[in-house]
Enzyme design. Structure first.
Site, mmCIF file in Angstrom:
data_model
loop_
_atom_site.group_PDB
_atom_site.id
_atom_site.type_symbol
_atom_site.label_atom_id
_atom_site.label_comp_id
_atom_site.label_asym_id
_atom_site.label_seq_id
_atom_site.Cartn_x
_atom_site.Cartn_y
_atom_site.Cartn_z
ATOM 1 N N LYS A 21 0.865 -1.195 0.000
ATOM 2 C CA LYS A 21 0.000 0.000 0.000
ATOM 3 C C LYS A 21 0.886 1.224 0.000
ATOM 4 O O LYS A 21 2.029 1.175 0.469
ATOM 5 C CB LYS A 21 -0.880 0.003 1.256
ATOM 6 C CG LYS A 21 -2.140 0.829 1.140
ATOM 7 C CD LYS A 21 -3.235 0.092 0.412
ATOM 8 C CE LYS A 21 -4.495 0.897 0.294
ATOM 9 N NZ LYS A 21 -5.611 0.079 -0.191
ATOM 10 N N GLY B 192 -18.437 7.770 -2.780
ATOM 11 C CA GLY B 192 -17.386 7.889 -3.790
ATOM 12 C C GLY B 192 -17.425 6.679 -4.701
ATOM 13 O O GLY B 192 -18.501 6.131 -4.969
HETATM 14 P P1 NAD Z 1 -13.577 7.926 -2.783
HETATM 15 O O1 NAD Z 1 -12.573 8.987 -2.539
HETATM 16 O O2 NAD Z 1 -14.052 7.708 -4.166
HETATM 17 O O3 NAD Z 1 -14.853 8.189 -1.865
HETATM 18 C C1 NAD Z 1 -14.805 8.414 -0.501
HETATM 19 C C2 NAD Z 1 -16.181 8.877 -0.081
HETATM 20 O O4 NAD Z 1 -16.243 8.977 1.347
HETATM 21 C C3 NAD Z 1 -16.562 10.258 -0.626
HETATM 22 O O5 NAD Z 1 -17.911 10.242 -1.024
HETATM 23 C C4 NAD Z 1 -16.407 11.174 0.582
HETATM 24 O O6 NAD Z 1 -17.270 12.289 0.497
HETATM 25 C C5 NAD Z 1 -16.839 10.223 1.683
HETATM 26 N N1 NAD Z 1 -16.406 10.632 3.009
HETATM 27 C C6 NAD Z 1 -15.190 11.075 3.409
HETATM 28 N N2 NAD Z 1 -15.213 11.384 4.726
HETATM 29 C C7 NAD Z 1 -16.469 11.136 5.146
HETATM 30 C C8 NAD Z 1 -17.134 11.265 6.389
HETATM 31 N N3 NAD Z 1 -16.502 11.714 7.466
HETATM 32 N N4 NAD Z 1 -18.453 10.935 6.465
HETATM 33 C C9 NAD Z 1 -19.107 10.470 5.359
HETATM 34 N N5 NAD Z 1 -18.539 10.325 4.177
HETATM 35 C C10 NAD Z 1 -17.239 10.654 4.052
HETATM 36 O O7 NAD Z 1 -12.954 6.579 -2.142
HETATM 37 P P2 NAD Z 1 -13.353 5.084 -2.488
HETATM 38 O O8 NAD Z 1 -12.450 4.600 -3.553
HETATM 39 O O9 NAD Z 1 -14.822 4.968 -2.662
HETATM 40 O O10 NAD Z 1 -12.894 4.372 -1.132
HETATM 41 C C11 NAD Z 1 -13.716 4.366 0.021
HETATM 42 C C12 NAD Z 1 -13.246 3.261 0.948
HETATM 43 O O11 NAD Z 1 -13.292 2.024 0.235
HETATM 44 C C13 NAD Z 1 -11.814 3.378 1.470
HETATM 45 O O12 NAD Z 1 -11.751 2.832 2.759
HETATM 46 C C14 NAD Z 1 -11.023 2.522 0.517
HETATM 47 O O13 NAD Z 1 -9.818 2.060 1.099
HETATM 48 C C15 NAD Z 1 -12.022 1.415 0.294
HETATM 49 N N6 NAD Z 1 -11.773 0.656 -0.930
HETATM 50 C C16 NAD Z 1 -11.922 1.218 -2.173
HETATM 51 C C17 NAD Z 1 -11.647 0.465 -3.290
HETATM 52 C C18 NAD Z 1 -11.832 1.008 -4.669
HETATM 53 O O14 NAD Z 1 -11.644 0.241 -5.642
HETATM 54 N N7 NAD Z 1 -12.245 2.239 -4.846
HETATM 55 C C19 NAD Z 1 -11.219 -0.866 -3.153
HETATM 56 C C20 NAD Z 1 -11.102 -1.408 -1.881
HETATM 57 C C21 NAD Z 1 -11.381 -0.632 -0.775
#
Ligand code: NAD
Length: 420
Positions: A113, A226
């Site tokens: 990571k 997101g």
């Molecule tokens: P992203 O940046 O696209 O979205 C994050 C979202 O969380 C946004 O809508 C933001 O507004 C919201 N957010 C941030 N702080 C917040 C709060 N305090 N209260 C409510 N909402 C809040 O990120 P993502 O890619 O969707 O990732 C989100 C989670 O999923 C992370 O933990 C990431 O590690 C995990 N994840 C993502 C992927 C992927 O392929 N995108 C894969 C595995 C795990």
């Protein structure tokens, strides 16, 4: 689990004890002795300074990190996040989870990571591009398609991956798309990668739903809108489930009759937030997490569900699309209250599975249609869910512990045959 590496170590030792106590045969019980200690420390930690010229001519120096936890089962694999709170301890935990995750879904990768300590919202596109290219230049000896393959994570996206891939290819003097995954389709990205995490989580949930006889069409609350959260909302709603509440970083919207997700996505695109969406009520995000719904989906950042919140959680199932959204104290409470938690290492593994498909396509220069990606993802996620469920029943533990048991048994088999 929270993003604290000590929690990862406690989890590792706890699982080792469980396997030694309850392992169904001596082979499994013996597997976890010495070999498992190898997993206690990341193989390599790389820390670099990133001097970047801002648009106004001033110089700023950021910090970049890459943790390579284990490559026992294949190249290091894991996302890179841009966030002001990025730090070594957090990145170590996330890298550890990637090792587990790749083993849970049985793909030939290890875990890694990375991240940059930065608030990307304060940078222009050109500044972000310079920052991304500088990061890859500094990391270029440590990454590569057969060594360590980064991907997007919080606040990084296909564009960031395109800059990474371009910079790396320039350094090596040839086109190397397989160095990163999550790229735009035009330069070797896979169809279906954009919604892979959500789609994978959805397949897991549908499988579990049948195992526990949950009603067919469920009520859902989603924290985070997101990549993971918004795509999950869309898939759930397209499949006839009722999404009643959604949060983003600016606030939460609620409609007990269900939110129109297509309209909400468009609203967020135009307004930058879900807040103020017509036909919805504004509630506090703590209220979303404690709604009486069938399914709660934390899809924002780590540590969202604390002990205090856990006491009020009324959902029947929690699908951890975010990494580590439940703190260890909260996890105990939720477990005691018989709420089924589908752990992050399984629930959000769809992203890394399709990343693996993307890498396979890059290496072969042969590209799949979306249906093939979907079918292969469905097979992988279902198989992994069944393996974890079997471990849950065999060891009489919750799903998180069962996922770790399944992963550790896989990892220790590889460690044993490779030798130390
Ligand atoms: P992203 O940046 O696209 O979205 C994050 C979202 O969380 C946004 O809508 C933001 O507004 C919201 N957010 C941030 N702080 C917040 C709060 N305090 N209260 C409510 N909402 C809040 O990120 P993502 O890619 O969707 O990732 C989100 C989670 O999923 C992370 O933990 C990431 O590690 C995990 N994840 C993502 C992927 C992927 O392929 N995108 C894969 C595995 C795990």
């Amino acid at each position: 689990m929270s993003k604290n590496y000590n929690n990862c170590l406690s989890q590792l030792r706890k699982i080792k004890n469980i396997i030694q106590l309850k392992g169904k045969n001596s082979r499994d019980r013996e597997a976890v002795y010495e070999e498992m200690e190898v997993l206690e420390k990341p193989q390599k930690i790389i820390q670099v300074s990133l001097p970047v010229r801002m648009d106004d001519g001033t110089l700023k120096v950021f910090e970049g990190i890459r943790v390579q936890h284990s490559d026992i089962r294949g190249p290091f694999k894991g996302g890179i996040r841009f966030h002001p709170k990025v730090n070594i301890d957090e990145v170590k935990s996330l890298a550890f989870w990637m090792t587990i995750k790749s083993a849970v879904v049985d793909i030939p990768y290890g875990g890694g990571k990375g991240g940059i300590t930065v608030n990307p919202k304060e940078l222009s596109q050109t500044e972000l591009e310079r920052l991304s290219r500088t990061y890859i230049r500094k990391m270029s000896n440590d990454i590569g398609p057969d060594k360590d393959i980064p991907a997007p994570d919080v606040y990084t996206n296909p564009q960031t991956m395109a800059w990474f891939m371009d910079e790396y290819s320039n350094i090596k003097g040839k086109n190397i798309p397989g160095v990163v995954t999550g790229k735009p389709i035009e330069i070797g990205g896979s169809l279906g990668r954009d919604k892979a995490t959500a789609q994978g989580g959805y397949f897991v949930f549908e499988n579990i739903k049948k195992k526990i006889n949950l009603r067919d069409k469920v009520e859902v609350a989603i924290h985070g809108f997101g990549n993971a959260g918004a795509n999950f909302a869309k898939i759930a709603s397209d499949n006839g489930h009722k999404v009643v509440a959604i949060s983003d970083s600016k606030g939460t919207v609620f409609n007990k009759n269900g939110l129109n997700i297509n309209e909400l996505m468009e609203y967020k695109r135009q307004n930058g937030s879900v807040v103020g969406f017509p036909n919805s009520e504004k509630i506090k995000w703590e209220e979303l997490l404690t709604l009486k719904v069938d399914l709660l989906v934390p899809a924002a950042l780590e540590g969202t569900i604390t002990k205090e919140i856990a006491l009020g959680v009324k959902a029947k199932v929690i699908l951890e699309l975010a990494n580590g959204p439940i703190t260890p104290e909260a996890d105990e409470i939720i477990d005691k209250n018989n709420i089924l938690v589908i752990p992050d290492v399984l629930a959000n593994a769809g992203g890394v599975v399709v990343s693996y498909f993307e890498w396979v396509q890059n290496l072969r220069s042969y590209y799949w249609d979306e249906e093939k990606v979907r079918t292969q993802l469905y097979n992988k996620m279902n198989k992994a869910t069944d393996v974890v469920w079997r471990a849950k029943e065999e060891y009489k533990e919750n799903m998180r512990t069962a996922a770790y048991i399944a992963a550790f048994l896989e990892l220790s088999k590889s460690l044993k045959v490779r030798g130390i």
